[in-house]
Design an enzyme around this catalytic site. Structure first.
Site, PDB file in Angstrom:
ATOM      1  N   GLU A  24      -6.794  -7.741  -1.038  1.00 14.20           N
ATOM      2  CA  GLU A  24      -7.179  -7.895   0.220  1.00 14.20           C
ATOM      3  C   GLU A  24      -8.714  -7.498   0.192  1.00 14.20           C
ATOM      4  OE1 GLU A  24      -5.190  -5.598   3.227  1.00 14.20           O
ATOM      5  OE2 GLU A  24      -3.130  -6.065   2.317  1.00 14.20           O
ATOM      6  N   GLU A  74       0.822  -1.294  -0.005  1.00 14.51           N
ATOM      7  CA  GLU A  74      -0.129   0.001  -0.125  1.00 14.51           C
ATOM      8  C   GLU A  74       0.733   1.196   0.009  1.00 14.51           C
ATOM      9  OE1 GLU A  74      -3.043  -0.571   3.013  1.00 14.51           O
ATOM     10  OE2 GLU A  74      -4.156  -1.692   1.709  1.00 14.51           O
TER      11      GLU A  74
HETATM   12  C1  GAL Z   1      -4.410  -3.280   4.883  1.00 15.99           C
HETATM   13  C2  GAL Z   1      -3.224  -3.494   4.749  1.00 15.99           C
HETATM   14  C3  GAL Z   1      -3.070  -4.749   5.416  1.00 15.99           C
HETATM   15  C4  GAL Z   1      -3.283  -5.044   6.876  1.00 15.99           C
HETATM   16  C5  GAL Z   1      -5.138  -4.396   6.803  1.00 15.99           C
HETATM   17  C6  GAL Z   1      -5.342  -3.904   8.178  1.00 15.99           C
HETATM   18  O1  GAL Z   1      -4.525  -1.851   4.317  1.00 15.99           O
HETATM   19  O2  GAL Z   1      -2.678  -3.970   3.464  1.00 15.99           O
HETATM   20  O3  GAL Z   1      -1.543  -5.183   5.742  1.00 15.99           O
HETATM   21  O4  GAL Z   1      -2.657  -4.218   7.617  1.00 15.99           O
HETATM   22  O5  GAL Z   1      -5.140  -3.057   6.150  1.00 15.99           O
HETATM   23  O6  GAL Z   1      -4.778  -2.906   8.654  1.00 15.99           O
END
Ligand code: GAL
Length: 684
Positions: free
Chosen positions: A318, A153
């Protein structure tokens, strides 16, 4: 024309994010087997695990991940490998504090969180290149690997950088752009409040001032600099990965964040773009969801539209699979039964060909103990895992749709200068945000899919001609190149709509001494004679058009046609400008330009869709209730109509023709009931 991606997923599949370093090794095999049994075929790993590879400076070891990768190979799990640069090791930040990012006062962000480094530190670039090279060299040809994720990110959590390295790099960026200080002083209007620079050492990244951000032209260049810095950091890594990866393996990063030209990053550094989708955050928990007029989780489709503009056949790295939150902030409830399927289908509807859930099991330690995964701490099968299995079955039936195009007849035009200016300039921000939201809501409620189309250096007339309607809501910054391109589009028969505040700045962000809409005046056939905010103490302002009355919100551009061919469609109905034109239509070549002297409300947008003859692509096939989104994906000889019910209650839809329901394989027609959160996919 822009080449948008070098890699496409071959088959729509499911994946999950997994952290072998968070669990006892005895769990690995069972975890991977259960994933495969649930239809999960790929995992993403290692993106925060730098210390597992380089526990002490210059000491490299691969034992831990070798052992894990051997299990993956034996069991048949595919792997996306992350580069670990989002979390530098403690030894690194202690020994080389210059790698740390700082706040505006130069105070360093210390070890313990993530993304606390800066992109421009020569030491961080050196150390990052080294670890990426070591990992790529070791795992580049590994059979189980199918792709690489750079960092994690980029520009998330922080997109402002104030370290010493940033100031030094900012000066270099400016020297390259302006060559001389005279040119810089001119571009930034430094004569105002005596900011004139006489030596490059007087130039800094933004610092604490009595009045925050008081040179907007400098700030605009600073955002361009941040974007450039991020892309150059990403490019450093991708160049290494390209040297070691296997043929066919892809390079990606999981975006999409602010102060970053994501399109350029995709074009210059990546094969395919991936996105992290957490629709629960679209509810805006401070608002009352029942009164929220932005459509809540359905509004997440705006983000997916944005991602699609970067890379039409993207992946979700994700996908939300549980309640979300850190132990300190950000809270969002668990997806209700059916919502995981709905949100996965939302991503697929918008063009995603890979859905990877975050994460396999909720972490039992650290700041993310409430960022829930599919499984809970107790590791037992649960309803979320059961839903993943259903999604996997569904995805199996949709394989043919992999790579199909999202179909839209309408595009909303954007460009980074205006996007960034609207973050800096409150006049711009108010109109831009309101119009973007309202255009989205109107298009959703009328089941009219649309794209975002970014105007960039590579954009050509071919990119535009595929759309019958373009809406450029508030292009405050106008360039001759954009005006010429749009002129060509309209002359070729296109329809273009502008809103208020168009064309009064140049690309430095300074105001031009021309009648508004400046460069676009030739297209609109009209000038803006006067303009005003609609103040809190003002009475409501209305526009009369087509024997109807529309409320005008936020801003009025009081228009005057200078081209006698231009036709006044709507007039203001209130205040001192009662009777003045508010909406103009101008014929240009074979096409038409509309100029609305205000922001777009959903009612005005709906009328504009009618005026420009834009209809839902499902109009002869489906009658949908307003709680449903419609998306259409198209590949040669085949078309899928995807219907998503976002409401927590059932709804009825009507099929006007016989269509095939992808899930049952049966032909259906007439009235159909969709349960709460249910989604349907039909083909003809
Ligand atoms: C996302 C990130 C993950 C995890 C998730 C919860 O934005 O890519 O690594 O941290 O948030 O915080």
């Amino acid at each position: 024309m822009r080449e948008k991606q070098k890699f496409q997923f071959k088959e729509l599949e499911l994946g999950v994010c997994y952290y072998p370093e968070h669990w006892d090794k005895s769990l690995w095999e069972d975890d991977l087997k259960r994933m495969l049994q649930s239809g999960i075929k790929t995992i993403r790993i290692a993106e925060f695990a730098w210390s597992k590879f380089e526990p002490r400076e210059g000491e490299f070891t691969f034992d831990f991940f070798d052992e894990f990768m051997a299990v993956c190979e034996r069991i048949g799990m595919k792997v996306i490998f992350g580069t670990p640069t989002a979390t530098p090791p403690a030894w690194l930040t202690l020994k080389y504090p210059e790698v740390l990012n700082a706040n505006k006062d130069g105070v360093l962000y210390r070890h313990g969180g993530r993304r606390h480094y800066n992109y421009n530190s020569p030491k961080y670039r050196e150390k990052s290149c080294l670890i990426v090279e070591k990992i790529a060299e070791h795992y580049g040809k590994h059979k189980s690997i199918v792709g690489w994720q750079i960092d994690n990110e980029l520009n998330c959590e922080v997109d402002v950088f104030y370290s010493e390295s940033d100031t030094i790099a900012f000066r270099e960026f400016l020297k390259k752009k302006y060559s001389t200080l005279e040119a810089l002083n001119e571009a930034w209007g430094t004569v105002f409040w005596n900011q004139t620079y006489t030596g490059w050492e007087e130039v800094f990244v933004p610092r604490t001032l009595l009045q925050p951000d008081c040179n907007p032209h400098m700030k605009l260049d600073y955002i361009r600099f941040v974007s450039d810095s991020c892309i150059s950091f990403c490019r450093l890594q991708s160049e290494i990965l390209y040297r070691y990866k296997k043929e066919g393996d892809f390079i990606t990063t999981n975006g999409m964040f602010g102060s970053l030209d994501n399109h350029r990053m995709q074009d210059e550094c990546l094969d395919v773009f991936t996105y992290d989708s957490y629709p629960n955050f679209a509810f805006g928990l401070s608002e009352n969801p029942k009164e929220n007029t932005s459509l809540n989780d359905r509004k997440w489709s705006m983000n997916l539209t944005e991602v699609r503009s970067v890379c039409p056949h993207f992946g979700i790295m994700e996908q939300q699979s549980g309640a979300n939150g850190w132990n300190t902030h950000m809270e969002a409830p668990a997806p209700k039964p059916g919502q995981m399927m709905l949100w996965a289908m939302q991503s697929i509807a918008h063009g995603s060909d890979y859905i990877s859930f975050f994460r396999w099991r909720t972490c039992a330690m650290g700041t993310e103990i409430y960022w829930h995964g599919i499984l809970d701490y107790d590791n037992r099968d649960n309803r979320k895992l059961a839903e993943v299995k259903k999604i996997a079955e569904r995805v199996g039936k949709l394989k043919e749709m992999t790579g199909a195009e999202y179909k839209a007849e309408v595009a909303v035009l954007k460009d980074y200068d205006n996007a960034w200016d609207s973050n800096l300039d409150i006049f711009h921000r108010h109109v831009e945000r309101a119009s973007q939201r309202e255009i989205f809501v109107s298009a959703q409620l009328n089941h009219i899919p649309y794209d975002y189309l970014y105007l960039q250096k590579e954009t050509s007339i071919e990119d535009l001609l595929g759309y019958s309607l373009l809406i450029y809501p508030h292009p405050v910054i106008a360039t001759k190149e954009h005006a010429d391109l749009l002129q060509m589009y309209v002359e070729n028969g296109g329809t273009l709509i502008f809103g208020c505040r168009s064309g009064y700045k140049d690309s430095t962000g300074k105001c031009v001494m021309k009648p508004m809409p400046g460069e676009f005046a030739g297209l609109t056939g009209a000038f803006v004679n006067d303009f005003t905010f609609i103040g809190p103490g003002d009475n409501e302002i209305h526009m009369e058009w087509n024997q109807k009355v529309f409320e005008i919100k936020i801003f009025s551009d009081i228009i005057e046609q200078y081209n006698s061919e231009a036709k006044v469609l709507g007039r203001f109905a209130d205040d001192y400008y009662k009777g003045a034109p508010a909406l103009i239509k101008n014929k240009v070549g074979k096409g038409t330009v509309y100029f609305l002297g205000s922001t777009f409300t959903r009612e005005i947008m709906e009328e504009l869709f009618t005026e420009t003859r834009i209809q839902s692509p499902g109009k002869d096939l489906l009658e949908l209730s307003s709680s449903c989104e419609l998306a259409v994906r198209d590949s040669i000889g085949k078309r899928w109509y995807i219907v998503l019910n976002y409401e927590n209650k059932s709804t009825e839809i009507r099929l006007l023709q016989e269509m095939k329901d992808i899930d049952t394989g049966e032909s259906v027609t007439g009235v159909l009931k969709l349960e709460a959160y249910e989604t349907k996919v039909f083909t003809l």
